[in-house]
Design an enzyme around this catalytic site. Sequence first.
Site, PDB file in Angstrom:
ATOM      1  N   ASP A 142       0.805  -1.216   0.000  1.00 22.96           N
ATOM      2  CA  ASP A 142       0.000   0.000   0.000  1.00 22.96           C
ATOM      3  C   ASP A 142       0.842   1.271   0.000  1.00 22.96           C
ATOM      4  O   ASP A 142       0.643   2.151  -0.839  1.00 22.96           O
ATOM      5  CB  ASP A 142      -0.931  -0.002   1.212  1.00 22.96           C
ATOM      6  CG  ASP A 142      -1.624   1.327   1.413  1.00 22.96           C
ATOM      7  OD1 ASP A 142      -2.703   1.517   0.834  1.00 22.96           O
ATOM      8  OD2 ASP A 142      -1.080   2.180   2.140  1.00 22.96           O
ATOM      9  N   THR A 196      -5.056   3.003  -0.275  1.00 24.16           N
ATOM     10  CA  THR A 196      -4.820   2.448  -1.608  1.00 24.16           C
ATOM     11  C   THR A 196      -5.236   0.985  -1.648  1.00 24.16           C
ATOM     12  O   THR A 196      -5.888   0.533  -2.597  1.00 24.16           O
ATOM     13  CB  THR A 196      -3.344   2.612  -2.001  1.00 24.16           C
ATOM     14  OG1 THR A 196      -3.007   4.005  -1.990  1.00 24.16           O
ATOM     15  CG2 THR A 196      -3.072   2.042  -3.381  1.00 24.16           C
ATOM     16  N   ASP A 197      -4.879   0.231  -0.620  1.00 19.43           N
ATOM     17  CA  ASP A 197      -5.335  -1.159  -0.517  1.00 19.43           C
ATOM     18  C   ASP A 197      -6.859  -1.235  -0.462  1.00 19.43           C
ATOM     19  O   ASP A 197      -7.483  -2.054  -1.143  1.00 19.43           O
ATOM     20  CB  ASP A 197      -4.759  -1.808   0.747  1.00 19.43           C
ATOM     21  CG  ASP A 197      -3.478  -2.578   0.482  1.00 19.43           C
ATOM     22  OD1 ASP A 197      -3.173  -2.848  -0.689  1.00 19.43           O
ATOM     23  OD2 ASP A 197      -2.774  -2.909   1.447  1.00 19.43           O
ATOM     24  N   LEU A 198      -7.457  -0.403   0.377  1.00 18.99           N
ATOM     25  CA  LEU A 198      -8.902  -0.467   0.571  1.00 18.99           C
ATOM     26  C   LEU A 198      -9.654  -0.053  -0.689  1.00 18.99           C
ATOM     27  O   LEU A 198     -10.667  -0.661  -1.049  1.00 18.99           O
ATOM     28  CB  LEU A 198      -9.305   0.406   1.755  1.00 18.99           C
ATOM     29  CG  LEU A 198      -8.764  -0.064   3.112  1.00 18.99           C
ATOM     30  CD1 LEU A 198      -9.009   0.981   4.187  1.00 18.99           C
ATOM     31  CD2 LEU A 198      -9.388  -1.397   3.519  1.00 18.99           C
ATOM     32  N   GLY A 223      -9.493  -2.916  -3.002  1.00 18.89           N
ATOM     33  CA  GLY A 223     -10.442  -3.941  -2.587  1.00 18.89           C
ATOM     34  C   GLY A 223     -11.858  -3.621  -3.025  1.00 18.89           C
ATOM     35  O   GLY A 223     -12.604  -4.505  -3.467  1.00 18.89           O
TER      36      GLY A 223
END
Length: 438
Positions: free
Chosen positions: A176, A204-206, A209
Amino acid sequence: MLATLARVAALRRTCLFSGRGGGRGLWTGRPQSDMNNIKPLEGVKILDLTRVLAGPFATMNLGDLGAEVIKVERPGAGDDTRTWGPPFVGTESTYYLSVNRNKKSIAVNIKDPKGVKIIKELAAVCDVFVENYVPGKLSAMGLGYEDIDEIAPHIIYCSITGYGQTGPISQRAGYDAVASAVSGLMHITGPENGDPVRPGVAMTDLATGLYAYGAIMAGLIQKYKTGKGLFIDCNLLSSQVACLSHIAANYLIGQKEAKRWGTAHGSIVPYQAFKTKDGYIVVGAGNNQQFATVCKILDLPELIDNSKYKTNHLRVHNRKELIKILSERFEEELTSKWLYLFEGSGVPYGPINNMKNVFAEPQVLHNGLVMEMEHPTVGKISVPGPAVRYSKFKMSEARPPPLLGQHTTHILKEVLRYDDRAIGELLSAGVVDQHETH
């Protein structure tokens, strides 16, 4: 074996989309009379080979909607985040617990040919295959999209990577913070004259997702229309660049380079955090009427008709002078006093809460954002609940995040119809592992 797996997949595809079974509905074997009481993804199976955050966040959201999520993990190790702590609850990290509810864990060594066979057999009876390996890694094991498509042409295969399937940096591992830096998010985050700052949560990860979650839902609709699966390329870099929104447009259209603004906004004044006598309050005035209201609440009516502040364009131009005046006034009173004065004003405002205050916030509790569940080894745990509510089904009940390999035997027996002898041989050989709960 491939022919057998393909026949199993074809049979499953026929059952899913024909609605056969006399009064039974799409995706499920329940009677039509129960259709208003079920979640939309009941009957959909997700084979989840992801770990850390972006992938598990996507599959957790699918699980919240009723999908059966089979989480594939490494025997003896499992998802990396199981060890990301403190804090821990028993042997489980709270990081892992936060994004893995409504899943079943099967511990399989996919470096073993027998483990690869198990994954292919599971893919044949699942609707969605999600993974977040570096491009080419699973293909080298015989588990790439082409391999799975051969035995399960109905499959929605979603690959989540750092930078995409091809290109000059596609083979880099993606975390991330690194993707946040490369994508420009870190460049625009932090104090105006200070260093770049990593956002407090892995946005960024979320975001990736959520993009993957939406793409998988779109893939399921596409499969409903065509009867065919497809490949989804989802990555951290593309997700974050797409989320740069107006900041990107400022550069692409207006050739204006971005900068850091702290809590302030580059195009709206005032819209930022202000220090009070005992804390902080965030106030935003997006139009002239709201600005006039702010001035009245702060007992600064002389600012309303001041020629330097009559429009947002002028307020942006004279930002430093105006913010200095407002800041001095905000520091004269307690946060609670300002919250009381702004209530009902029509101006967007709110305190900067720590976690204790967030989860004591009446609206957070009213929205059901604390989800409680009973963990098999540590008892009752609480995690952030789903953000969305639906009128025809409830999101309040959830299964706790699984222990590593908690459902291995169950999945081999109930999903793949392995007998006890075959399972025992796999356990003895270390191909799979089963967690024993007591």
